[in-house]
Motif scaffolding. Structure first.
Motif, PDB file in Angstrom:
ATOM      1  N   ASP A 152       0.861  -1.183   0.000  1.00 52.34           N
ATOM      2  CA  ASP A 152       0.000   0.000   0.000  1.00 52.34           C
ATOM      3  C   ASP A 152       0.896   1.232   0.000  1.00 52.34           C
ATOM      4  O   ASP A 152       2.044   1.170   0.445  1.00 52.34           O
ATOM      5  CB  ASP A 152      -0.881   0.045   1.260  1.00 52.34           C
ATOM      6  N   ILE A 153       0.368   2.330  -0.482  1.00 55.99           N
ATOM      7  CA  ILE A 153       1.131   3.583  -0.460  1.00 55.99           C
ATOM      8  C   ILE A 153       0.495   4.539   0.543  1.00 55.99           C
ATOM      9  O   ILE A 153      -0.730   4.721   0.552  1.00 55.99           O
ATOM     10  CB  ILE A 153       1.193   4.223  -1.866  1.00 55.99           C
ATOM     11  N   ARG A 154       1.351   5.092   1.391  1.00 58.14           N
ATOM     12  CA  ARG A 154       0.908   6.072   2.382  1.00 58.14           C
ATOM     13  C   ARG A 154       1.525   7.434   2.074  1.00 58.14           C
ATOM     14  O   ARG A 154       2.671   7.505   1.638  1.00 58.14           O
ATOM     15  CB  ARG A 154       1.333   5.653   3.791  1.00 58.14           C
ATOM     16  N   ASP A 155       0.765   8.485   2.330  1.00 58.22           N
ATOM     17  CA  ASP A 155       1.298   9.833   2.115  1.00 58.22           C
ATOM     18  C   ASP A 155       2.082  10.289   3.345  1.00 58.22           C
ATOM     19  O   ASP A 155       2.244   9.536   4.312  1.00 58.22           O
ATOM     20  CB  ASP A 155       0.179  10.811   1.738  1.00 58.22           C
ATOM     21  N   SER A 156       2.567  11.526   3.299  1.00 62.06           N
ATOM     22  CA  SER A 156       3.407  12.018   4.400  1.00 62.06           C
ATOM     23  C   SER A 156       2.630  12.123   5.713  1.00 62.06           C
ATOM     24  O   SER A 156       3.213  12.180   6.785  1.00 62.06           O
ATOM     25  CB  SER A 156       4.017  13.368   4.039  1.00 62.06           C
ATOM     26  N   GLY A 157       1.294  12.138   5.627  1.00 66.42           N
ATOM     27  CA  GLY A 157       0.467  12.148   6.838  1.00 66.42           C
ATOM     28  C   GLY A 157       0.110  10.744   7.299  1.00 66.42           C
ATOM     29  O   GLY A 157      -0.726  10.574   8.176  1.00 66.42           O
ATOM     30  N   ASP A 158       0.724   9.721   6.683  1.00 67.49           N
ATOM     31  CA  ASP A 158       0.541   8.319   7.037  1.00 67.49           C
ATOM     32  C   ASP A 158      -0.839   7.778   6.667  1.00 67.49           C
ATOM     33  O   ASP A 158      -1.285   6.772   7.192  1.00 67.49           O
ATOM     34  CB  ASP A 158       0.824   8.093   8.527  1.00 67.49           C
ATOM     35  N   ARG A 159      -1.513   8.465   5.771  1.00 65.27           N
ATOM     36  CA  ARG A 159      -2.809   7.970   5.301  1.00 65.27           C
ATOM     37  C   ARG A 159      -2.589   7.066   4.084  1.00 65.27           C
ATOM     38  O   ARG A 159      -1.769   7.373   3.213  1.00 65.27           O
ATOM     39  CB  ARG A 159      -3.706   9.145   4.866  1.00 65.27           C
ATOM     40  N   ILE A 160      -3.328   5.956   4.025  1.00 62.45           N
ATOM     41  CA  ILE A 160      -3.244   5.088   2.846  1.00 62.45           C
ATOM     42  C   ILE A 160      -3.919   5.797   1.682  1.00 62.45           C
ATOM     43  O   ILE A 160      -5.106   6.142   1.765  1.00 62.45           O
ATOM     44  CB  ILE A 160      -3.908   3.724   3.111  1.00 62.45           C
ATOM     45  N   ILE A 161      -3.169   6.020   0.598  1.00 62.75           N
ATOM     46  CA  ILE A 161      -3.750   6.696  -0.565  1.00 62.75           C
ATOM     47  C   ILE A 161      -3.905   5.746  -1.747  1.00 62.75           C
ATOM     48  O   ILE A 161      -4.646   6.035  -2.673  1.00 62.75           O
ATOM     49  CB  ILE A 161      -2.924   7.936  -0.972  1.00 62.75           C
ATOM     50  N   GLN A 162      -3.199   4.610  -1.720  1.00 60.03           N
ATOM     51  CA  GLN A 162      -3.414   3.579  -2.741  1.00 60.03           C
ATOM     52  C   GLN A 162      -3.311   2.237  -2.022  1.00 60.03           C
ATOM     53  O   GLN A 162      -2.260   1.875  -1.516  1.00 60.03           O
ATOM     54  CB  GLN A 162      -2.405   3.721  -3.884  1.00 60.03           C
ATOM     55  N   ASP A 163      -4.454   1.558  -2.012  1.00 59.57           N
ATOM     56  CA  ASP A 163      -4.619   0.353  -1.191  1.00 59.57           C
ATOM     57  C   ASP A 163      -4.716  -0.862  -2.110  1.00 59.57           C
ATOM     58  O   ASP A 163      -5.643  -0.953  -2.913  1.00 59.57           O
ATOM     59  CB  ASP A 163      -5.914   0.523  -0.372  1.00 59.57           C
ATOM     60  N   LYS A 164      -3.751  -1.768  -2.019  1.00 57.06           N
ATOM     61  CA  LYS A 164      -3.764  -2.943  -2.883  1.00 57.06           C
ATOM     62  C   LYS A 164      -4.127  -4.189  -2.084  1.00 57.06           C
ATOM     63  O   LYS A 164      -3.815  -4.289  -0.892  1.00 57.06           O
ATOM     64  CB  LYS A 164      -2.389  -3.133  -3.532  1.00 57.06           C
ATOM     65  N   PRO A 165      -4.780  -5.162  -2.746  1.00 53.95           N
ATOM     66  CA  PRO A 165      -5.176  -6.383  -2.045  1.00 53.95           C
ATOM     67  C   PRO A 165      -3.961  -7.256  -1.703  1.00 53.95           C
ATOM     68  O   PRO A 165      -2.971  -7.259  -2.426  1.00 53.95           O
ATOM     69  CB  PRO A 165      -6.091  -7.091  -3.057  1.00 53.95           C
ATOM     70  N   THR A 166      -4.059  -7.986  -0.616  1.00 55.52           N
ATOM     71  CA  THR A 166      -2.978  -8.895  -0.227  1.00 55.52           C
ATOM     72  C   THR A 166      -2.979 -10.113  -1.152  1.00 55.52           C
ATOM     73  O   THR A 166      -4.000 -10.466  -1.749  1.00 55.52           O
ATOM     74  CB  THR A 166      -3.156  -9.391   1.225  1.00 55.52           C
ATOM     75  N   ILE A 167      -1.803 -10.724  -1.243  1.00 57.10           N
ATOM     76  CA  ILE A 167      -1.708 -12.034  -1.915  1.00 57.10           C
ATOM     77  C   ILE A 167      -1.068 -13.004  -0.936  1.00 57.10           C
ATOM     78  O   ILE A 167      -0.242 -12.621  -0.102  1.00 57.10           O
ATOM     79  CB  ILE A 167      -0.900 -11.974  -3.232  1.00 57.10           C
ATOM     80  N   GLU A 168      -1.447 -14.271  -1.044  1.00 58.96           N
ATOM     81  CA  GLU A 168      -0.873 -15.262  -0.135  1.00 58.96           C
ATOM     82  C   GLU A 168       0.490 -15.707  -0.642  1.00 58.96           C
ATOM     83  O   GLU A 168       0.852 -15.476  -1.805  1.00 58.96           O
ATOM     84  CB  GLU A 168      -1.830 -16.438   0.035  1.00 58.96           C
ATOM     85  N   GLY A 169       1.240 -16.335   0.240  1.00 52.84           N
ATOM     86  CA  GLY A 169       2.568 -16.804  -0.111  1.00 52.84           C
ATOM     87  C   GLY A 169       2.545 -17.741  -1.304  1.00 52.84           C
ATOM     88  O   GLY A 169       1.572 -18.486  -1.502  1.00 52.84           O
ATOM     89  N   GLY A 170       3.606 -17.680  -2.115  1.00 55.75           N
ATOM     90  CA  GLY A 170       3.694 -18.516  -3.293  1.00 55.75           C
ATOM     91  C   GLY A 170       3.060 -17.901  -4.519  1.00 55.75           C
ATOM     92  O   GLY A 170       3.089 -18.487  -5.600  1.00 55.75           O
ATOM     93  N   ARG A 171       2.467 -16.718  -4.362  1.00 55.66           N
ATOM     94  CA  ARG A 171       1.814 -16.078  -5.514  1.00 55.66           C
ATOM     95  C   ARG A 171       2.533 -14.782  -5.886  1.00 55.66           C
ATOM     96  O   ARG A 171       3.325 -14.247  -5.113  1.00 55.66           O
ATOM     97  CB  ARG A 171       0.348 -15.769  -5.192  1.00 55.66           C
ATOM     98  N   ASP A 172       2.194 -14.292  -7.078  1.00 55.97           N
ATOM     99  CA  ASP A 172       2.696 -12.984  -7.476  1.00 55.97           C
ATOM    100  C   ASP A 172       1.590 -12.228  -8.194  1.00 55.97           C
ATOM    101  O   ASP A 172       0.568 -12.805  -8.576  1.00 55.97           O
ATOM    102  CB  ASP A 172       3.966 -13.115  -8.323  1.00 55.97           C
ATOM    103  N   VAL A 173       1.799 -10.918  -8.324  1.00 55.92           N
ATOM    104  CA  VAL A 173       0.752 -10.058  -8.868  1.00 55.92           C
ATOM    105  C   VAL A 173       1.443  -8.832  -9.453  1.00 55.92           C
ATOM    106  O   VAL A 173       2.580  -8.517  -9.087  1.00 55.92           O
ATOM    107  CB  VAL A 173      -0.238  -9.654  -7.734  1.00 55.92           C
TER     108      VAL A 173
END
Ligand SMILES: [Cu+2]
Length: 133
Positions: free
Chosen positions: A81-102
């Motif tokens: 995820d990307i956080r801005d300088s105020g520590d807010r999430i501005i781009q939230d990506k889904p998690t992936i489990e181990g063994g996978r890629d995205v």
């Protein structure tokens, strides 16, 4: 004159603290930047609950993509995820489990310093710096 002297005295300790921090920290490993072309811009792998790259530099207002691999066991999810300088999430990506890629696609950002971080493990080993210039 007195006012000027006091102002300088107040500044000196702050400068010393900044210098000390800079000397103490080692440069973060940069994420692998892919050569030009149509593929993803960066590659980041998570293993042992750590990213293999903790620094990404990107041009301002330009979208970018990260090929993200999770090389931990299947029970250990990660994301970026990307956080801005105020520590807010501005781009939230889904998690992936181990063994996978995205491939995560991120939208362009204004110049500045951001963090990229695993939402499951917001620890130093999974918190990088995204510098946008
Ligand atoms: Cu994680």
């Amino acid at each position: 004159m007195l006012r000027t002297t006091l102002g300088l005295a107040a500044l000196v300790p702050a400068v010393l603290v900044v210098a000390a921090c800079g000397a103490a920290s080692t440069p973060a490993p940069a994420a692998t930047r892919a050569p030009g072309g149509s593929g993803p811009d960066f590659t980041v792998t998570a293993k042992g609950i750590a990213y293999d790259g903790l620094a990404i530099q990107m041009e301002a207002d330009k979208g970018f993509s990260i090929h993200f691999r999770n090389d931990d066991p299947s029970t250990v999810p990660h994301d970026i995820d990307i956080r801005d300088s105020g520590d807010r999430i501005i781009q939230d990506k889904p998690t992936i489990e181990g063994g996978r890629d995205v491939i995560y696609d991120f939208t362009g950002l204004p110049a500045g310093t951001y963090k990229f971080e695993c939402s499951i493990h917001p620890i130093p080993a999974m918190t990088g710096t995204l510098t946008v210039k």
